[in-house]
Design an enzyme around this catalytic site. Structure first.
Site, PDB file in Angstrom:
ATOM      1  N   THR A 186       0.920  -1.156  -0.011  1.00 31.78           N
ATOM      2  CA  THR A 186       0.200   0.033   0.023  1.00 31.78           C
ATOM      3  C   THR A 186       1.005   1.118   0.169  1.00 31.78           C
ATOM      4  OG1 THR A 186      -1.930  -1.054   1.111  1.00 31.78           O
ATOM      5  CG2 THR A 186      -1.461   1.353   1.533  1.00 31.78           C
ATOM      6  N   ARG A 214     -14.857  -6.280  -0.338  1.00 29.37           N
ATOM      7  CA  ARG A 214     -14.292  -5.825   1.006  1.00 29.37           C
ATOM      8  C   ARG A 214     -13.646  -4.401   0.937  1.00 29.37           C
ATOM      9  NH1 ARG A 214      -8.627  -4.274   2.742  1.00 29.37           N
ATOM     10  NH2 ARG A 214      -8.341  -5.029   4.950  1.00 29.37           N
ATOM     11  N   GLY A 216     -10.977  -1.778   2.862  1.00 28.76           N
ATOM     12  CA  GLY A 216     -10.149  -1.731   3.948  1.00 28.76           C
ATOM     13  C   GLY A 216     -10.101  -0.080   4.460  1.00 28.76           C
ATOM     14  N   ASP A 217      -9.226   0.017   5.301  1.00 24.40           N
ATOM     15  CA  ASP A 217      -9.027   1.305   6.062  1.00 24.40           C
ATOM     16  C   ASP A 217      -8.432   2.400   5.253  1.00 24.40           C
ATOM     17  OD1 ASP A 217      -6.399  -0.233   6.058  1.00 24.40           O
ATOM     18  OD2 ASP A 217      -5.731   1.479   6.924  1.00 24.40           O
TER      19      ASP A 217
HETATM   20  N1  ASP Z   1      -4.100  -1.196   5.005  1.00 18.81           N
HETATM   21  C1  ASP Z   1      -4.367  -1.864   3.733  1.00 18.81           C
HETATM   22  C2  ASP Z   1      -5.851  -2.745   3.673  1.00 18.81           C
HETATM   23  O1  ASP Z   1      -6.275  -3.155   4.785  1.00 18.81           O
HETATM   24  C3  ASP Z   1      -3.521  -2.983   3.226  1.00 18.81           C
HETATM   25  C4  ASP Z   1      -2.165  -2.378   3.294  1.00 18.81           C
HETATM   26  O2  ASP Z   1      -1.867  -1.386   4.202  1.00 18.81           O
HETATM   27  O3  ASP Z   1      -1.110  -2.965   2.738  1.00 18.81           O
HETATM   28  O4  ASP Z   1      -6.584  -2.804   2.644  1.00 18.81           O
END
Ligand code: ASP
Length: 321
Positions: A186, A214, A216-217
């Site tokens: 990321t 899904r 994510g954050d």
């Molecule tokens: N935080 C990201 C997610 O959960 C993944 C990552 O940071 O690599 O989508």
């Protein structure tokens, strides 16, 4: 609005910090060539962001410029090189926030926009909303003439496909889907410009083998991305934990409400709160004095920084500089 320390100094401060993801990369598993390539790309992203800051540009343009470089690099799990979902496609999430004006834009589950960070910015600047997802985000992209579109397979890379296969094999052997997928790559950036403005952004393909739909954050304001007039944060890690613990905002709130230093606030959340809850990951953060924090509780986090005094670096493992 009161003037920030950066605005009252004779020589304006600028600072930039970027990440290319935290995760379980072991030194022994990263070839020297791969590491050189990653460091090269991180430096290119720093240069792109700094080119904006050094001519007095806006922090949000610096953040976007740095992230565009990383989205285009197949080395990182954002844009080209994004992780595969369980059904073998790509669903991209991104967010950008302008702390000075408290404006934000985010997109989730995007499938054909080459640069999701640009679309997030367009949501912020050209819609009445903060976040658009899935078809709605794609349709909004259709209304903009300035966003490059690509087929979903354009994001494919062999490395990510092998990671999907490994994740699915681990899942069949009994690992939890989230654990089996893992994450790495990321991307994010946080900038302080010469006018004292702070901006932050994050872009990702999410976690390998994630379920279709899904989110994510990373695109959730306050979880993976945050900026206000004191500090900015971009997170990278196991997103479900970052959402439940409002990681990016928690770091900012500790500074605002308790007067914690940036380093103490970021470390407390990343080194204590998240691992105590069972998650892992890292974050980058900077404050209006140009302080930078880059804590992570994983073996590695791709990261780079340019401090107000001009000193800069890129690093991968703990203790690297
Ligand atoms: N935080 C990201 C997610 O959960 C993944 C990552 O940071 O690599 O989508």
């Amino acid at each position: 609005m009161s003037l920030s320390p950066a605005q009252t100094r004779d020589t304006p401060l600028t600072a930039l910090v970027i990440h290319g993801g935290a995760g379980v990369v072991e030194r022994a598993l990263l070839s020297a060539q791969d590491e050189r390539d990653i460091r090269y790309e991180l430096n290119r992203a720093l240069d792109a962001g700094n080119a904006v800051l050094s001519i007095g540009g806006h922090a949000i343009d610096a953040v976007q410029a740095a992230i565009l470089v990383l989205e285009d690099s197949p080395r990182f799990n954002a844009g080209k090189g994004a992780a595969f979902t369980a059904r073998g496609g790509h669903e991209l999430d991104a967010a950008i926030m302008d702390g000075h004006r408290r404006r934000a834009g985010a997109v989730a589950g995007v499938t054909t926009v080459r640069h999701p960070i640009r679309l997030a910015r367009a949501v912020m600047e050209h819609s009445a909303h903060v976040m658009l997802a899935g078809d709605g985000a794609e349709q909004f992209a259709d209304t903009r003439g300035d966003l490059e579109r690509v087929p979903n397979s354009w994001f494919d890379t062999d490395v990510r496909r092998r990671q999907l296969e490994a994740a699915q094999a681990a899942e069949s052997a009994g690992a939890l889907p989230a654990m089996a997928g893992g994450y790495f790559g990321t991307v994010g950036a946080v900038a302080l410009d010469a006018s004292g403005r702070i901006a932050a952004g994050t872009s990702t393909g999410g976690m390998t083998n994630k379920r279709h739909g899904r989110i994510g954050d990373s695109p959730i304001i306050g979880a993976g991305t945050w900026a206000d007039d004191r500090c900015g944060v971009s997170g990278t890690g196991w997103g479900e934990f970052y959402i439940r613990h409002a990681v990016a905002h928690d770091i900012a709130a500790r500074i605002a409400y308790r007067g914690d230093t940036l380093a103490a606030a970021a470390s407390e959340v990343i080194d204590r709160v998240i691992p105590a809850a069972g998650g892992d990951g890292g974050a980058i953060a900077l404050d209006r004095d140009g302080n930078i924090a880059m804590p992570f509780n994983t073996p590695g986090m791709y990261r780079g920084w340019i401090r107000p005094d001009g000193s800069r670096g890129v690093a991968v493992f703990k203790g690297d500089s």
